[in-house]
Write an enzyme that holds these catalytic residues in place. Sequence first.
Site, PDB file in Angstrom:
ATOM      1  N   ARG A  99       2.243   5.995  17.123  1.00  0.00           N
ATOM      2  CA  ARG A  99       1.557   6.638  15.942  1.00  0.00           C
ATOM      3  C   ARG A  99       1.875   8.039  16.290  1.00  0.00           C
ATOM      4  NH1 ARG A  99       2.317   2.554  13.888  1.00  0.00           N
ATOM      5  NH2 ARG A  99       0.798   1.055  13.231  1.00  0.00           N
ATOM      6  N   ASP A 111      -5.563   4.104  13.266  1.00  0.00           N
ATOM      7  CA  ASP A 111      -4.430   5.010  12.849  1.00  0.00           C
ATOM      8  C   ASP A 111      -4.562   6.106  11.877  1.00  0.00           C
ATOM      9  OD1 ASP A 111      -2.759   3.218  14.155  1.00  0.00           O
ATOM     10  OD2 ASP A 111      -2.207   1.913  12.721  1.00  0.00           O
ATOM     11  N   SER A 144      -2.939  -9.261   9.383  1.00  0.00           N
ATOM     12  CA  SER A 144      -2.408  -7.937   9.545  1.00  0.00           C
ATOM     13  C   SER A 144      -1.756  -7.750  10.566  1.00  0.00           C
ATOM     14  CB  SER A 144      -3.530  -7.090   9.355  1.00  0.00           C
ATOM     15  OG  SER A 144      -3.061  -5.569   9.473  1.00  0.00           O
ATOM     16  N   ASP A 169       0.796  -1.259  -0.082  1.00  0.00           N
ATOM     17  CA  ASP A 169      -0.067   0.162   0.098  1.00  0.00           C
ATOM     18  C   ASP A 169       0.902   1.353   0.013  1.00  0.00           C
ATOM     19  OD1 ASP A 169      -2.303  -1.404  -0.083  1.00  0.00           O
ATOM     20  OD2 ASP A 169      -2.638  -1.379   2.022  1.00  0.00           O
TER      21      ASP A 169
END
Length: 400
Positions: free
Chosen positions: A97, A126, A177, A16
């Site tokens: 993050r 996220d 994931s 991605d």
Amino acid sequence: MGRATKVVLAYSGGVDTSVCIPYLKQEWGVEEVITLAADLGQGDELDPIRQKALDSGASVSLVRDVTQEFVTEYAFPAIQANALYENRYPLSTALARPLIARLLVEAAEEYGADAVAHGCTGKGNDQVRFDVSIAALNPQLKVLAPAREWGMSREETIAYGERFGIPAPVKKKSPYSIDRNLLGRSIEAGPLEDPWVEPLEEIYVLTKPVSATPDEPGYVEISFEHGIPVSLDGQALAPVELVTRLGEIAGLHGYGRIDMLENRLVGIKSREIYEVPALLTLIHAHREVESLTLTADVTHYKRGIEETYAQLVYNGLWYSPLKAALDGFVQKTQERVSGTVRLKFFKGNLSIVGRKSAFSLYDEDMATYGSGDQFDHKAAEGFIYVWGLPTRVWSQKNRS
């Protein structure tokens, strides 16, 4: 969304974020894409990731080693706050993050970019953490999220990348994931989307199955100063080394697995698996030092603060005014949270078996039931009379 000419892209090396590079240039007219990969102690070799970004069309490929900052500036404050989202998840992924967001903003300012970008989809947490953190740090920066808007399936995304020289994954992609950093791993998707399905042992990397753990318990002593872990078994260790070594010990004994149905910020429930051996151990050990050194009212009040703190971090509000205010409260409580905790790991379990502190409020002479008891038992009757007086009066007035 707005258009931009120069963009700093948070880059992981996956499909991605790699496809984001040509997509930003071809579809959104971005002239220059600068990628930024953060080394958070995930164990990956980042030089190939740096080169892959350049091969995918990035003009500059940055790699920042921020493992030390990640532990000291993000993990340790969360440990001082005993931050557990929904009283279970110690925020191993969420804590990364705001740091990545800060790196993006700093790189944008350094390179004169007018936007930053990430590869988050429209259904996860996220995207909120990145967008809100970036807005808090530099509200003038545009935030681009191609994967939230391009509407391509994974197969279509791979095909799009191949058009611009990005190779398709050479091996069959795992159905899971996975996100990993020094604090732990998060695993979701694939068979785990059915909450009735037991996770296969193959998904775990940091923790041994109980059947493969030692048949004898393992003991470790963790010392804290002002709520910060500083040593294992009396040996002073640097923050990264301490977390790494403790994770190995806890993981060897199978401790640190979490399987939970989690309430995401975007309003859906998600089945999440976490491996967080060191972080979970440190929070439980830290609470024990607090149990010795904080007064009852501070301990009880802090529990509510901890829940709010964890929600703020999970919801992407690390840089919010309320989070800053709570930091001040937490730091004040940690002034005398120094001491040592002895833990026992055995067959996937953690037990606290000892604790001591020079600032301990525990008085054995007052607590003992032996001959050395210094507690004034006669004082109890008057105390109980005064304490129970409102209840007694209420009962007298309301007896039928």
